[in-house]
Design a protein around this motif. Structure first.
Motif, PDB file in Angstrom:
ATOM      1  N   CYS A  27      -3.348   8.140   0.332  1.00  0.00           N
ATOM      2  CA  CYS A  27      -2.261   9.028  -0.074  1.00  0.00           C
ATOM      3  C   CYS A  27      -1.567   8.478  -1.315  1.00  0.00           C
ATOM      4  CB  CYS A  27      -1.253   9.174   1.058  1.00  0.00           C
ATOM      5  SG  CYS A  27      -1.931  10.142   2.413  1.00  0.00           S
ATOM      6  N   CYS A  67      -2.705  17.076   1.489  1.00  0.00           N
ATOM      7  CA  CYS A  67      -3.672  15.981   1.591  1.00  0.00           C
ATOM      8  C   CYS A  67      -4.929  16.419   2.344  1.00  0.00           C
ATOM      9  CB  CYS A  67      -3.034  14.764   2.258  1.00  0.00           C
ATOM     10  SG  CYS A  67      -2.021  13.812   1.099  1.00  0.00           S
ATOM     11  N   HIS A  71       2.896  12.346   8.834  1.00  0.00           N
ATOM     12  CA  HIS A  71       1.948  12.800   7.812  1.00  0.00           C
ATOM     13  C   HIS A  71       0.478  12.722   8.243  1.00  0.00           C
ATOM     14  CE1 HIS A  71       0.621  14.014   3.919  1.00  0.00           C
ATOM     15  NE2 HIS A  71       0.056  12.857   3.634  1.00  0.00           N
ATOM     16  N   GLU A 120      -2.250  15.599   9.269  1.00  0.00           N
ATOM     17  CA  GLU A 120      -3.499  15.742   8.509  1.00  0.00           C
ATOM     18  C   GLU A 120      -4.700  15.846   9.447  1.00  0.00           C
ATOM     19  OE1 GLU A 120      -4.814  13.302   5.203  1.00  0.00           O
ATOM     20  OE2 GLU A 120      -2.733  12.795   4.776  1.00  0.00           O
TER      21      GLU A 120
END
Ligand SMILES: [Zn+2]
Length: 397
Positions: A25, A209, A234, A238
């Motif tokens: 990331c 992402c 996050h 994902e």
């Protein structure tokens, strides 16, 4: 190679194929690079260099989150258009990374140039029943992803708290379940927006992402990395989105997370303003000194910034450089591995063994310092080779 996998909470054997797909990331470009960024990207840079040294090709994707609430806030407060701010800050970040000898990614996608792909993935999730629309927003239905949050192993209350901290309020009455999270949000007055089946708006952070990783590296990647503050929400989001959208699992075989840089015991963060900036350090120390200092900390360990240690690293980097300068032979001379003196062989073996054991850079740098004490051209040549794996240039600046 063995790598600590956050998913299994153990050091897993990583069987690398000829090509390794790596996603890390990237930054949200609204303030220049601090030491925590350098720590993370230098660690993954050594991972890439180690894999290449071992004969693997690495396809490395790193994104730029160039549209985000923080960018819009900052843009308003300093009166610079958000896209100009993002471009400027991305360039500064890239310059800092290149000065630190961090290899550029194979793909370096910017979120704002990938919006159609994100809309496509969200559309698919809606059609499959993994996501739902309320007005101009689209939410991912967390309950439709088996084992949602498995990467983080957190109690529900803690997951809700972290959603709150990252601006995705669990108490938003539009959500069917408090753990549902934003995939698309309608833009406010005067905010940048893109067209979508749900009206003008912009994507949520997590879907960015997922989309870029799948587009550039495929539905199943080898290693996904980032700071340990990204484990939830996050990276957990994902996984849910990507695996539901592609129908393939696991999205990533290995999940690698780095610790943070602190100042006086407190995590460096833009919101607190307690940052040690890379640009400032580069004015006083060589890139090799900064890298050596960072690599003396294991990537999974958070650490306190200590300038005395950085000064020591600067002295040691200078010592390594002088040692390499003493090599009498031509620069491009190759040495016969079998003919190396015993001490050189041992130091090289220790250095590489440390790196393939979950990227133990502190031990690897110790082996390098040991090698520097051995006389002879062979020791110098192998030292230069290993310094290259650690990303040290060892050139007079
Ligand atoms: Zn990400």
């Amino acid at each position: 190679m063995r790598l600590y996998n956050t998913m299994s909470r153990t050091k897993d054997e990583f069987e690398a194929g000829p090509v390794v797909a790596l996603y890390v990331c990237g930054v949200t470009p609204y303030d220049t690079t601090h030491l925590g960024h350098a720590f993370s990207y230098a660690a993954f840079d050594v991972l890439i260099r180690t894999l290449r040294y071992l004969g693997h090709e690495v396809r490395y994707t790193q994104n730029v989150t160039d549209i985000d609430d923080d960018i819009l806030k900052r843009s308003k407060s300093i009166g610079v258009p958000w896209d100009e701010l993002g471009r400027e800050q991305t360039e500064l970040f890239q310059r800092d990374m290149s000065d630190l000898n961090v290899l550029p990614p194979t793909h370096y996608p910017r979120a704002t140039e990938e919006i159609p792909g994100m809309v496509g993935m969200i559309q698919q999730l809606v059609e499959q029943g993994n996501a739902y629309q309320v007005g101009s927003q689209v939410y991912f239905a967390a309950a439709t992803a088996p084992n949602f949050g498995m990467l983080a192993r957190l109690p529900r209350e803690e997951m809700l708290k972290r959603f709150e901290d990252t601006g995705d309020s669990p108490n938003n009455p539009e959500k069917r379940d408090k753990l549902d999270f934003l995939l698309w949000k309608g833009s406010g007055e005067g905010e940048p927006s893109w067209d979508s089946p749900w009206g003008a708006g912009r994507p949520g952070w997590h879907i960015e992402c997922s989309t870029m990783a799948v587009r550039y590296l495929g539905p199943r990647i080898d290693i996904h990395g980032g700071g340990d503050d990204l484990i939830f929400p996050h990276h957990s989001c994902e996984i849910a989105q990507s695996e539901q959208a592609t129908g393939q699992a696991p999205f990533s075989r290995i999940w690698m997370h780095n610790g943070v840089a602190r100042l006086d015991g407190v995590k460096m963060s833009k919101s607190l303003g307690n940052l040690v900036m890379v640009r400032e350090l580069l004015g006083r120390f060589s890139p090799d000194a900064i890298r050596l200092y960072l690599l003396r900390h294991h990537y999974r360990d958070s650490f306190d910034y200590d300038e005395k240690e950085l000064v020591r690293a600067a002295n040691d980097a200078a010592l390594l450089q002088r040692r390499v300068e003493k090599i009498g032979a031509d620069d491009d001379v190759t040495v016969d591995s079998d003919q190396l003196p015993q001490g050189v062989k041992v130091a090289r073996r220790l250095c590489i063994a440390a790196l393939v054991d979950d990227l133990n850079t502190p031990d690897a740098t110790r082996a390098m310092m040991e090698l520097a004490t051995i006389d002879g051209d062979e020791a110098g040549i192998i030292l230069r080779q290993l310094a290259g794996v650690m990303g040290l240039r060892l050139r007079r600046s």
